[in-house]
Design a protein around this motif. Structure first.
Motif, PDB file in Angstrom:
ATOM      1  N   ALA A 143      -5.368 -10.018  10.882  1.00 43.12           N
ATOM      2  CA  ALA A 143      -4.524  -9.208   9.999  1.00 43.12           C
ATOM      3  C   ALA A 143      -3.319  -8.642  10.747  1.00 43.12           C
ATOM      4  CB  ALA A 143      -5.350  -8.076   9.386  1.00 43.12           C
ATOM      5  N   SER A 144      -3.531  -8.253  12.001  1.00 44.46           N
ATOM      6  CA  SER A 144      -2.432  -7.662  12.785  1.00 44.46           C
ATOM      7  C   SER A 144      -1.312  -8.663  13.046  1.00 44.46           C
ATOM      8  CB  SER A 144      -2.965  -7.113  14.118  1.00 44.46           C
ATOM      9  OG  SER A 144      -3.296  -8.162  15.009  1.00 44.46           O
ATOM     10  N   ARG A 145      -1.635  -9.931  13.055  1.00 37.52           N
ATOM     11  CA  ARG A 145      -0.636 -10.967  13.332  1.00 37.52           C
ATOM     12  C   ARG A 145       0.165 -11.337  12.072  1.00 37.52           C
ATOM     13  NH1 ARG A 145      -1.250 -12.454  18.331  1.00 37.52           N
ATOM     14  NH2 ARG A 145       0.277 -14.134  18.157  1.00 37.52           N
ATOM     15  N   ASN A 146      -0.347 -10.897  10.931  1.00 36.78           N
ATOM     16  CA  ASN A 146       0.301 -11.280   9.676  1.00 36.78           C
ATOM     17  C   ASN A 146       0.811 -10.090   8.859  1.00 36.78           C
ATOM     18  OD1 ASN A 146      -0.232 -14.235   9.738  1.00 36.78           O
ATOM     19  ND2 ASN A 146      -2.360 -13.566   9.753  1.00 36.78           N
ATOM     20  N   CYS A 147       0.713  -8.886   9.439  1.00 35.82           N
ATOM     21  CA  CYS A 147       1.120  -7.681   8.701  1.00 35.82           C
ATOM     22  C   CYS A 147       2.159  -6.894   9.497  1.00 35.82           C
ATOM     23  CB  CYS A 147      -0.086  -6.788   8.428  1.00 35.82           C
ATOM     24  SG  CYS A 147      -1.353  -7.591   7.426  1.00 35.82           S
ATOM     25  N   GLY A 148       3.072  -6.272   8.772  1.00 33.77           N
ATOM     26  CA  GLY A 148       4.140  -5.535   9.443  1.00 33.77           C
ATOM     27  C   GLY A 148       4.043  -4.030   9.341  1.00 33.77           C
ATOM     28  N   ASN A 149       3.076  -3.529   8.548  1.00 35.93           N
ATOM     29  CA  ASN A 149       2.894  -2.077   8.445  1.00 35.93           C
ATOM     30  C   ASN A 149       1.422  -1.754   8.240  1.00 35.93           C
ATOM     31  OD1 ASN A 149       2.272  -1.863   5.467  1.00 35.93           O
ATOM     32  ND2 ASN A 149       4.309  -2.788   5.346  1.00 35.93           N
ATOM     33  N   ILE A 150       1.096  -0.476   8.363  1.00 35.68           N
ATOM     34  CA  ILE A 150      -0.311  -0.057   8.361  1.00 35.68           C
ATOM     35  C   ILE A 150      -0.987  -0.246   7.011  1.00 35.68           C
ATOM     36  CG2 ILE A 150      -0.170   2.407   7.751  1.00 35.68           C
ATOM     37  CD1 ILE A 150      -1.944   1.130  10.878  1.00 35.68           C
ATOM     38  N   SER A 151      -0.253  -0.019   5.930  1.00 39.19           N
ATOM     39  CA  SER A 151      -0.835  -0.172   4.588  1.00 39.19           C
ATOM     40  C   SER A 151      -1.227  -1.617   4.334  1.00 39.19           C
ATOM     41  CB  SER A 151       0.156   0.300   3.519  1.00 39.19           C
ATOM     42  OG  SER A 151       0.485   1.654   3.706  1.00 39.19           O
ATOM     43  N   GLU A 152      -0.338  -2.514   4.700  1.00 36.29           N
ATOM     44  CA  GLU A 152      -0.592  -3.954   4.548  1.00 36.29           C
ATOM     45  C   GLU A 152      -1.757  -4.383   5.432  1.00 36.29           C
ATOM     46  OE1 GLU A 152       2.015  -8.100   4.841  1.00 36.29           O
ATOM     47  OE2 GLU A 152       2.954  -6.177   5.351  1.00 36.29           O
ATOM     48  N   LEU A 153      -1.799  -3.828   6.645  1.00 36.32           N
ATOM     49  CA  LEU A 153      -2.863  -4.148   7.596  1.00 36.32           C
ATOM     50  C   LEU A 153      -4.226  -3.758   7.025  1.00 36.32           C
ATOM     51  CD1 LEU A 153      -3.554  -5.048  10.574  1.00 36.32           C
ATOM     52  CD2 LEU A 153      -3.350  -2.629  11.193  1.00 36.32           C
ATOM     53  N   ILE A 154      -4.340  -2.541   6.545  1.00 36.63           N
ATOM     54  CA  ILE A 154      -5.613  -2.048   5.994  1.00 36.63           C
ATOM     55  C   ILE A 154      -6.027  -2.868   4.778  1.00 36.63           C
ATOM     56  CG2 ILE A 154      -6.725  -0.077   4.845  1.00 36.63           C
ATOM     57  CD1 ILE A 154      -4.947   1.725   6.700  1.00 36.63           C
ATOM     58  N   LYS A 155      -5.053  -3.177   3.926  1.00 37.20           N
ATOM     59  CA  LYS A 155      -5.323  -3.966   2.719  1.00 37.20           C
ATOM     60  C   LYS A 155      -5.905  -5.335   3.068  1.00 37.20           C
ATOM     61  CE  LYS A 155      -3.050  -5.614  -1.508  1.00 37.20           C
ATOM     62  NZ  LYS A 155      -1.758  -5.759  -2.217  1.00 37.20           N
ATOM     63  N   ASN A 156      -5.397  -5.935   4.145  1.00 33.65           N
ATOM     64  CA  ASN A 156      -5.853  -7.268   4.553  1.00 33.65           C
ATOM     65  C   ASN A 156      -7.211  -7.249   5.259  1.00 33.65           C
ATOM     66  OD1 ASN A 156      -3.798  -9.800   4.371  1.00 33.65           O
ATOM     67  ND2 ASN A 156      -2.710  -7.854   4.297  1.00 33.65           N
ATOM     68  N   ILE A 157      -7.593  -6.108   5.823  1.00 32.83           N
ATOM     69  CA  ILE A 157      -8.888  -6.004   6.514  1.00 32.83           C
ATOM     70  C   ILE A 157      -9.991  -5.584   5.550  1.00 32.83           C
ATOM     71  CG2 ILE A 157     -10.173  -4.847   8.369  1.00 32.83           C
ATOM     72  CD1 ILE A 157      -7.402  -4.296   9.698  1.00 32.83           C
ATOM     73  N   LYS A 158      -9.652  -4.743   4.590  1.00 32.08           N
ATOM     74  CA  LYS A 158     -10.618  -4.152   3.658  1.00 32.08           C
ATOM     75  C   LYS A 158     -11.420  -5.219   2.911  1.00 32.08           C
ATOM     76  CE  LYS A 158     -10.719  -1.033  -0.324  1.00 32.08           C
ATOM     77  NZ  LYS A 158      -9.887  -0.315  -1.308  1.00 32.08           N
ATOM     78  N   SER A 159     -12.712  -4.935   2.708  1.00 34.07           N
ATOM     79  CA  SER A 159     -13.571  -5.844   1.953  1.00 34.07           C
ATOM     80  C   SER A 159     -14.703  -5.033   1.332  1.00 34.07           C
ATOM     81  CB  SER A 159     -14.154  -6.927   2.875  1.00 34.07           C
ATOM     82  OG  SER A 159     -15.104  -6.345   3.763  1.00 34.07           O
ATOM     83  N   LYS A 160     -15.636  -5.715   0.693  1.00 31.83           N
ATOM     84  CA  LYS A 160     -16.779  -5.032   0.090  1.00 31.83           C
ATOM     85  C   LYS A 160     -17.608  -4.312   1.150  1.00 31.83           C
ATOM     86  CE  LYS A 160     -20.275  -7.478  -1.574  1.00 31.83           C
ATOM     87  NZ  LYS A 160     -21.112  -8.334  -2.449  1.00 31.83           N
TER      88      LYS A 160
END
Length: 401
Positions: A279-296
């Protein structure tokens, strides 16, 4: 003589907090009030909206006599470790009679029964809990289902609410420590923990933070004491807030892209580190990062706390090295707080830190304390005008009459 204690964040301090302080003092007939308060980073996995000294001033103006900082390694940890760190610190003072916390349930008996069951942790419960976790759900949800099975359907409603959950963790810590501190709970009045609704003059801290970030300052006067809004507005007008996780986006993403050792971070389970790296390699800000890591399985609050551990250099060894805080760091006090400090000096085995420059002389082991210092240095990077390091050495203790 009765000494009351509270475990707080005051992020920011609002009318609900003032109600809790007044009601707790009334119920316990307290002569003195101590607050264990998170510093510049808090348990939701975010920085405090304004700094710890400003929030300390709010606390003392609201009726707190002595504010003690909860070390950052506990302040940004799971509910269980947050609660244990705070309760162990209170117990170590050796002067506290009561601890009061807010809860949605309002019944100390209900919460105590759950806490006692979780401390005893019957074998059948543990096996059933493992079965639920294998389904890929969060620990909180798995525990809710397991408790519902063993303690009855009433438990589901209780254990869903965040203040009830934290209350259970406080009680678990008191039981494990065999503490003489008596717990009381004040039923939460007004909107829920994450609510964006308001009830009369009450609003959640989450609602207030959103309005602060959106610069809707006029709204705040309805839900915060005037001294609280004055302090907040002073911080913001002078470039010391509002501080959010977004202020640290670039640093966190840089650390992750630079192959930060996630295996050393507390609460990282198998597979999560790869998810974070990608996620860190594909995201440019913290909100996007968290959104991409979050799961059930991985909740947003858990991810935020992990990212703060990365930002603040907190590794899992720090938790295994200590059985609770090993110092008492004073942030502020009034005249009665000065009396409390004299009592603590006489009764507690932990060193009392009032002058930070002396910490190396006072502490045999300073690793935990140095994480607090580092956390403040990182926090100050968010300031718009002056982001100097070393504020723990240059900011004076808050002293009010």
């Amino acid at each position: 003589m009765n000494i009351l204690s509270l475990i707080v964040e005051y992020n920011p301090l609002h009318n609900g907090h003032v109600y809790h302080i007044k009601k707790s003092k009334e119920v316990t007939k307290a002569n003195y009030v101590i607050a264990i308060m998170s510093g510049n980073f808090v348990q939701r996995g975010i920085p405090s909206i304004i700094d710890k000294w400003s929030r300390t001033k709010m606390a003392i103006l609201s009726g707190i006599d002595l504010v003690i900082e909860l070390p950052v390694i506990y302040a940004v940890s799971t509910a269980e470790k947050f609660a244990y760190g705070a309760i162990k610190l209170l117990d170590s003072l050796n002067i506290v009679d009561y601890v009061s916390f807010g809860s949605e349930n309002g019944s100390i008996e209900d919460l105590y029964n759950i806490a006692k069951f979780l401390v005893e942790e019957p074998e059948q419960y543990k096996l059933f809990l493992k079965e639920q976790l294998r389904l890929g759900i969060t620990f909180a949800k798995a525990r809710e289902i397991a408790l519902n099975r063993f303690l009855g359907p009433k438990i589901s409603k209780i254990i869903k609410d965040p203040n009830n959950i934290l209350g259970v963790e406080y009680l678990k810590s008191l039981i494990r420590l065999k503490s003489n501190i008596k717990p009381i709970t004040i039923k939460r009045y007004g909107p829920g923990y994450n609510s964006t609704e308001t009830v009369n003059s009450f609003a959640s801290a989450n609602y207030l933070r959103k309005n602060i970030i959106n610069k809707s300052f006029s709204v705040l006067n309805n839900f915060m004491p005037k001294y609280s809004t004055d302090i907040l507005e002073y911080c913001i007008s002078n470039g010391f807030g509002p501080v959010t996780l977004d202020n640290f986006s670039s640093i966190i993403i840089y650390l992750l892209r630079n192959n930060y050792n996630l295996n050393s971070v507390f609460d990282i389970t198998e597979g999560l580190q790869n998810r974070i790296y990608m996620a860190s390699r594909n995201c440019g800000n913290i909100s996007e990062l968290i959104k991409n890591i979050k799961s059930k399985r991985y909740t947003e609050s858990r991810i935020r706390r992990i990212l703060l551990h990365v930002l603040l250099g907190i590794n899992s060894k720090l938790y295994t090295s200590y059985d609770g805080p090993n110092y008492i760091r004073v942030l502020g006090f009034n005249k009665k707080g000065l009396e409390l400090m004299k009592m603590i000096k006489a009764k507690s085995t932990l060193p009392l830190i009032t002058k930070v420059s002396n910490y190396k002389k006072i502490l045999n082991d300073s690793l935990m304390f140095e994480r607090d210092l580092f956390a403040t240095d990182i926090y100050s990077l968010s300031f718009k005008k002056s982001s100097n390091a070393g504020l723990d050495f240059t900011r004076e203790i808050i002293m009010l009459k």
